[in-house]
Design a protein around this motif. Structure first.
Motif, PDB file in Angstrom:
ATOM      1  N   HIS A  34     -13.376 -16.473  -3.812  1.00 21.25           N
ATOM      2  CA  HIS A  34     -12.372 -16.554  -4.878  1.00 21.25           C
ATOM      3  C   HIS A  34     -11.337 -17.628  -4.551  1.00 21.25           C
ATOM      4  CE1 HIS A  34     -13.228 -12.354  -6.418  1.00 21.25           C
ATOM      5  NE2 HIS A  34     -13.627 -12.196  -5.160  1.00 21.25           N
ATOM      6  N   GLU A 104     -10.417 -14.330  -0.392  1.00 20.58           N
ATOM      7  CA  GLU A 104      -9.534 -15.062  -1.303  1.00 20.58           C
ATOM      8  C   GLU A 104      -9.072 -16.328  -0.590  1.00 20.58           C
ATOM      9  OE1 GLU A 104      -8.400 -14.966  -4.338  1.00 20.58           O
ATOM     10  OE2 GLU A 104      -8.832 -12.935  -5.061  1.00 20.58           O
ATOM     11  N   HIS A 147     -16.836 -15.434  -8.275  1.00 22.70           N
ATOM     12  CA  HIS A 147     -16.304 -14.521  -9.293  1.00 22.70           C
ATOM     13  C   HIS A 147     -16.770 -14.947 -10.695  1.00 22.70           C
ATOM     14  CE1 HIS A 147     -12.412 -12.062 -10.310  1.00 22.70           C
ATOM     15  NE2 HIS A 147     -13.485 -11.527 -10.819  1.00 22.70           N
ATOM     16  N   CYS A 169     -12.589 -18.715 -11.545  1.00 22.38           N
ATOM     17  CA  CYS A 169     -12.516 -18.426 -10.103  1.00 22.38           C
ATOM     18  C   CYS A 169     -13.885 -18.560  -9.405  1.00 22.38           C
ATOM     19  CB  CYS A 169     -11.991 -17.008  -9.939  1.00 22.38           C
ATOM     20  SG  CYS A 169     -11.832 -16.468  -8.238  1.00 22.38           S
TER      21      CYS A 169
HETATM   22 ZN   LIG Z   1     -11.640 -14.245  -8.290  1.00 18.55          ZN
END
Ligand SMILES: [Zn+2]
Length: 192
Positions: A34, A104, A147, A169
């Motif tokens: 992400h 992330e 994502h 994303c």
């Molecule tokens: Zn994401």
């Protein structure tokens, strides 16, 4: 290595020895990638890794999550924060969390926004490779997922690019693009 509460900040070269010591009780079949979108590069101040993670956790609590959503966060300087225990299912992608690890990456990697730094690029590649090896997964577009490939409402993989309700994303310019074809062309060769 520096820890504040549950958050553990690692240099890239410290990650593998940290990972070796982990006992993970749930079955892991994929690694999610992400971008945070916000915080973006302009919010990164070289020494605010913990503050950024605490702010993300606060935002996730306000959305009703039990804690910060992601297992790991990477930064523009290549450092890695351990956020949510790998033993706890992340809240990363509806339909891909149960057996997933969520990474992330701080930044907004849509076209025309932040350009992924070489240090962060190196870290994304090295931790993804390390996690795949640790969980005995072969790199492909089932074991490493973006994502963007999931319909946000249905919680399922989209069958055809451009169909369904999706996010950009990890960004339309993340390692050359966010589609399955982009992944297979640009990121996958770097994971082998
Ligand atoms: Zn994401």
């Amino acid at each position: 290595m520096k820890a504040i509460g549950k958050f553990i900040l690692l240099k890239p070269e410290e990650f593998d020895s940290w990972l070796e010591l982990q006992k993970t009780s749930r079955a892991i079949r994929l690694v999610q990638l992400h971008h945070t979108y916000i915080p973006a590069y302009k919010h990164f101040k070289e020494n605010n890794h913990f503050a950024l993670c605490e702010a993300m956790e606060q935002a996730h609590l306000e959305r009703g999550f039990a804690e910060i959503a992601q297992n790991f966060t990477t930064f523009p300087d290549g450092k890695i924060m351990v956020c949510r225990s790998m033993n706890i299912i992340p809240a990363g992608i509806k339909g891909a969390n149960k057996n997933g690890i969520c990474i992330e990456n701080v930044g907004n990697f849509d076209k025309g926004r932040d350009v992924l730094s070489e240090l962060q690029k190196g870290t994304i590649l090295s931790i993804t490779k390390s996690l795949l090896a640790h969980f005995k997964l072969i790199p492909n577009d089932q074991t490493v997922v973006y994502h963007h490939w999931y319909d946000l409402n249905a919680g399922k993989r989209i069958k055809v690019e451009g169909i369904g309700v999706t996010k950009s994303c990890p960004g339309t310019n993340f390692f050359g693009g966010n589609t399955v074809a982009d992944f297979n062309a640009y990121l996958l060769p770097l994971l082998k």
